[in-house]
Scaffold this motif. Structure first.
Motif, short mmCIF file in Angstrom:
data_model
loop_
_atom_site.label_atom_id
_atom_site.label_comp_id
_atom_site.label_asym_id
_atom_site.label_seq_id
_atom_site.Cartn_x
_atom_site.Cartn_y
_atom_site.Cartn_z
N VAL A 140 9.97 2.94 -11.02
CA VAL A 140 11.07 2.00 -10.78
C VAL A 140 11.26 1.09 -11.98
CG1 VAL A 140 11.85 0.08 -9.33
CG2 VAL A 140 10.78 2.08 -8.28
N LEU A 141 10.17 0.72 -12.63
CA LEU A 141 10.23 -0.16 -13.80
C LEU A 141 10.62 0.58 -15.08
CD1 LEU A 141 7.00 -2.28 -13.18
CD2 LEU A 141 9.37 -3.03 -12.89
N ASP A 142 10.75 1.91 -15.01
CA ASP A 142 11.05 2.74 -16.18
C ASP A 142 9.92 2.72 -17.20
OD1 ASP A 142 13.56 3.59 -15.26
OD2 ASP A 142 14.53 1.79 -16.05
N ARG A 143 8.71 2.47 -16.75
CA ARG A 143 7.55 2.53 -17.65
C ARG A 143 7.11 3.99 -17.77
NH1 ARG A 143 6.73 -1.84 -20.72
NH2 ARG A 143 4.52 -1.37 -20.83
N THR A 144 6.79 4.40 -18.98
CA THR A 144 6.56 5.82 -19.23
C THR A 144 5.09 6.20 -19.36
OG1 THR A 144 6.79 5.45 -21.62
CG2 THR A 144 8.78 6.07 -20.38
N HIS A 145 4.17 5.21 -19.39
CA HIS A 145 2.78 5.58 -19.62
C HIS A 145 2.11 6.07 -18.34
CE1 HIS A 145 2.26 1.35 -18.23
NE2 HIS A 145 1.15 1.81 -17.70
N ASP A 146 1.11 6.91 -18.50
CA ASP A 146 0.26 7.38 -17.41
C ASP A 146 -0.72 6.25 -17.08
OD1 ASP A 146 -1.72 8.51 -15.84
OD2 ASP A 146 -1.84 10.37 -17.01
N PRO A 147 -0.86 5.86 -15.80
CA PRO A 147 -1.80 4.79 -15.47
C PRO A 147 -3.21 5.04 -15.98
CG PRO A 147 -0.44 5.31 -13.56
CD PRO A 147 -0.12 6.34 -14.61
N GLU A 148 -3.60 6.31 -16.07
CA GLU A 148 -4.94 6.63 -16.55
C GLU A 148 -5.12 6.29 -18.03
OE1 GLU A 148 -7.48 7.53 -14.68
OE2 GLU A 148 -6.12 7.28 -12.98
N ARG A 149 -4.01 6.08 -18.72
CA ARG A 149 -4.08 5.75 -20.14
C ARG A 149 -4.63 4.33 -20.36
NH1 ARG A 149 -3.19 8.78 -25.02
NH2 ARG A 149 -2.70 7.28 -26.66
N VAL A 150 -4.46 3.46 -19.38
CA VAL A 150 -4.85 2.06 -19.55
C VAL A 150 -6.35 1.90 -19.77
CG1 VAL A 150 -4.86 -0.24 -18.51
CG2 VAL A 150 -2.84 1.22 -18.29
N PRO A 151 -7.22 2.42 -18.87
CA PRO A 151 -8.65 2.26 -19.13
C PRO A 151 -9.11 2.90 -20.43
CG PRO A 151 -8.26 3.72 -17.25
CD PRO A 151 -6.96 3.06 -17.58
N ARG A 152 -8.46 4.01 -20.81
CA ARG A 152 -8.83 4.62 -22.09
C ARG A 152 -8.45 3.72 -23.25
NH1 ARG A 152 -6.86 10.80 -21.28
NH2 ARG A 152 -5.01 9.64 -20.70
N ALA A 153 -7.27 3.10 -23.18
CA ALA A 153 -6.84 2.20 -24.25
C ALA A 153 -7.79 1.01 -24.36
CB ALA A 153 -5.42 1.72 -24.00
N VAL A 154 -8.22 0.48 -23.23
CA VAL A 154 -9.17 -0.63 -23.26
C VAL A 154 -10.50 -0.18 -23.86
CG1 VAL A 154 -10.47 -2.27 -21.87
CG2 VAL A 154 -8.06 -1.81 -21.34
N GLU A 155 -10.96 1.00 -23.50
CA GLU A 155 -12.20 1.53 -24.08
C GLU A 155 -12.07 1.67 -25.59
OE1 GLU A 155 -13.22 5.17 -22.18
OE2 GLU A 155 -13.48 4.26 -20.21
N TRP A 156 -10.94 2.20 -26.06
CA TRP A 156 -10.72 2.34 -27.50
C TRP A 156 -10.72 0.97 -28.17
CZ3 TRP A 156 -6.08 5.99 -26.33
CH2 TRP A 156 -6.56 7.30 -26.12
N ALA A 157 -10.12 -0.02 -27.51
CA ALA A 157 -10.09 -1.37 -28.09
C ALA A 157 -11.50 -1.90 -28.26
CB ALA A 157 -9.26 -2.30 -27.20
N ARG A 158 -12.33 -1.72 -27.25
CA ARG A 158 -13.71 -2.19 -27.35
C ARG A 158 -14.46 -1.45 -28.46
NH1 ARG A 158 -12.95 -6.89 -24.82
NH2 ARG A 158 -12.78 -6.72 -22.55
N GLU A 159 -14.24 -0.14 -28.52
CA GLU A 159 -14.91 0.66 -29.54
C GLU A 159 -14.45 0.26 -30.94
OE1 GLU A 159 -15.67 5.41 -30.64
OE2 GLU A 159 -14.78 4.82 -28.70
N ALA A 160 -13.20 -0.15 -31.06
CA ALA A 160 -12.67 -0.58 -32.35
C ALA A 160 -13.16 -1.97 -32.75
CB ALA A 160 -11.14 -0.57 -32.31
N GLY A 161 -13.76 -2.70 -31.81
CA GLY A 161 -14.34 -4.00 -32.15
C GLY A 161 -13.58 -5.20 -31.62
N PHE A 162 -12.62 -4.99 -30.71
CA PHE A 162 -11.87 -6.12 -30.15
C PHE A 162 -12.67 -6.80 -29.05
CE2 PHE A 162 -8.40 -3.88 -32.20
CZ PHE A 162 -7.59 -4.92 -32.64
N ASP A 163 -12.89 -8.10 -29.21
CA ASP A 163 -13.59 -8.88 -28.19
C ASP A 163 -12.64 -9.42 -27.13
OD1 ASP A 163 -16.03 -8.59 -29.51
OD2 ASP A 163 -15.65 -10.34 -30.78
N GLN A 164 -11.36 -9.48 -27.44
CA GLN A 164 -10.38 -10.07 -26.54
C GLN A 164 -9.32 -9.03 -26.17
OE1 GLN A 164 -10.40 -13.34 -25.33
NE2 GLN A 164 -12.43 -13.47 -26.25
#
Length: 406
Positions: free
Chosen positions: A164-188
């Motif tokens: 309904v919101l016209d968002r195109t990402h797969d919900p499963e992509r979110v936890p992976r993106a957060v994991e990548w952020a942590r692996e890349a060194g993002f604390d926030q």
């Protein structure tokens, strides 16, 4: 910071010059940069921001050249502010989708701000990102470029709501993106959510909040869906294809989120924002406390010393102005002391630390006892110097403001 429509105001000078009163004492005031990146792959039906889906817009405006144009405005900022050194405390890239640009371009824009003004030793540097616009290599390059904080546009974990919101990402992509952020060194890492989408049940909303918490974010923003005039969503509502968000439903969902977030250690610090200890967004706090910031990009708004201005809306006009050595500012307003006082009430009342009572005029102060008696406000210190919204007051914040600004 870059809505699709521009306010009225007086014309801004071609060179962008500010009144001497705006520049006086600027070295003692906090200073930030906002950079608007106006490009998106798909324009979401609810979005009212100044965004464009084309890669090439003509008139010198394109994704490939955007960083060059933005860097020109950063250099202009140095000249307009009198060539003074102002250590930048926070930088925030919003959009649009900033991470549609190459990571090296985001790094170049940040480097230009640092080269022109200098970055504080503990500078907070945020970029918004769609979960499907980044991968580990991209985020690693961003972190190496000096970015310290990511804000992912999650919105929902329920596919039908995202549709309904016209968002195109797969919900499963979110936890992976957060994991990548942590692996890349993002604390926030922050996750942005929207509640009140037509067809979203309370159970759907609970699913989204719990899914967000399962990612272990440091910060969560949760905003009620607003049906903005001129959007595809507004047209669907007008045709009767979708219902308007219901106020009682929005209140129930807000209270649900507040309870779940608090139970996971994220406390509210602004009506729509929750954070773990030490993870509040410093950039947004500067907005809410009336600090100085320079907004780079088409349609971006700036504020320095009580003067607010906004750039031309279209990326082509923006690029042409800067290419000609002119300011991209379209209009501006000089805020009178009373205007600034009113804005303090509007903004600081939204904060968990509250509004200093002495900001109120006599009529506003006279309204306080009734608001306290009604359970909408509470005194935040023993001597009553600050007023803070209660949980019920947060639900009725606009009404509280109306009583304080009669």
């Amino acid at each position: 910071m870059s809505p699709s429509t521009l306010p009225d105001g007086e014309p801004a000078p071609a060179d962008g010059a500010l009144p001497p009163t705006a520049l006086a004492g600027q070295e003692q005031r906090p200073f930030a940069f906002y950079v608007h990146v106006p490009f998106c792959r798909v324009r979401c039906g609810y979005c009212d921001f100044n965004t464009y889906t084309a890669q090439e817009l003509g008139g010198g405006a394109s994704q490939s050249s955007y960083a060059d144009t933005a860097v020109r405005e950063v250099a202009l900022a140095r000249r307009v502010l009198g060539d003074v050194d102002r250590r930048v405390e926070t930088v925030f890239l919003g959009g649009g989708t900033p991470t549609l640009l190459p990571a090296r371009d985001l790094g170049r824009m940040l480097r230009a701000i640092g080269d022109e003004f200098g970055l504080a030793a503990d500078v907070e540097v945020t970029t918004e990102a769609n979960p499907d616009s980044v991968d580990l290599a991209y985020l690693t390059e961003l972190r190496e470029a000096g970015y310290t904080r990511l804000s992912f546009g999650m919105q929902s974990a329920v596919p039908s709501v995202l549709q309904v919101l016209d968002r195109t990402h797969d919900p499963e992509r979110v936890p992976r993106a957060v994991e990548w952020a942590r692996e890349a060194g993002f604390d926030q890492v922050s996750l942005d959510l929207i509640y009140g989408t037509p067809g979203e049940s309370v159970a759907d909303w609970e699913t989204s909040v719990r899914a967000a918490l399962s990612c272990g974010p440091d910060h969560v923003s949760a905003y009620a869906l607003i049906v903005e005039d001129g959007t595809a969503l507004a047209r669907q509502v007008r045709r009767g294809e979708l219902p308007m968000p219901d106020d009682d439903d929005l209140a129930d969902k807000y209270l649900l989120a507040d309870g779940l977030l608090a139970g996971d250690g994220l406390d509210w610090y602004e009506v729509s924002n929750w954070a773990r200890q030490g993870s509040a967004c410093r950039h947004n706090l500067l907005y809410w406390k009336g600090a100085d910031w320079w907004g780079v990009g088409p349609g971006a708004h700036s504020h320095v010393g009580g003067v607010r201005w906004w750039n031309v809306k279209h990326p082509s006009a923006y690029a042409q102005r800067l290419g000609a050595g002119e300011s991209p500012a379209h209009g501006r307003e000089v805020l009178a002391p009373e205007d600034q006082r009113v804005e303090r009430v509007l903004l600081e009342l939204r904060l968990a630390e509250g509004l200093p009572r002495d900001v109120l005029d006599a009529e506003g102060a006279a309204a306080v006892p009734a608001l306290v008696a009604d359970g909408l406000l509470e005194e935040a210190s023993l001597d009553g110097t600050h007023l803070v919204l209660t949980t019920r007051g947060r639900l009725l914040a606009d009404a509280v403001v109306r009583d304080l600004l009669p």
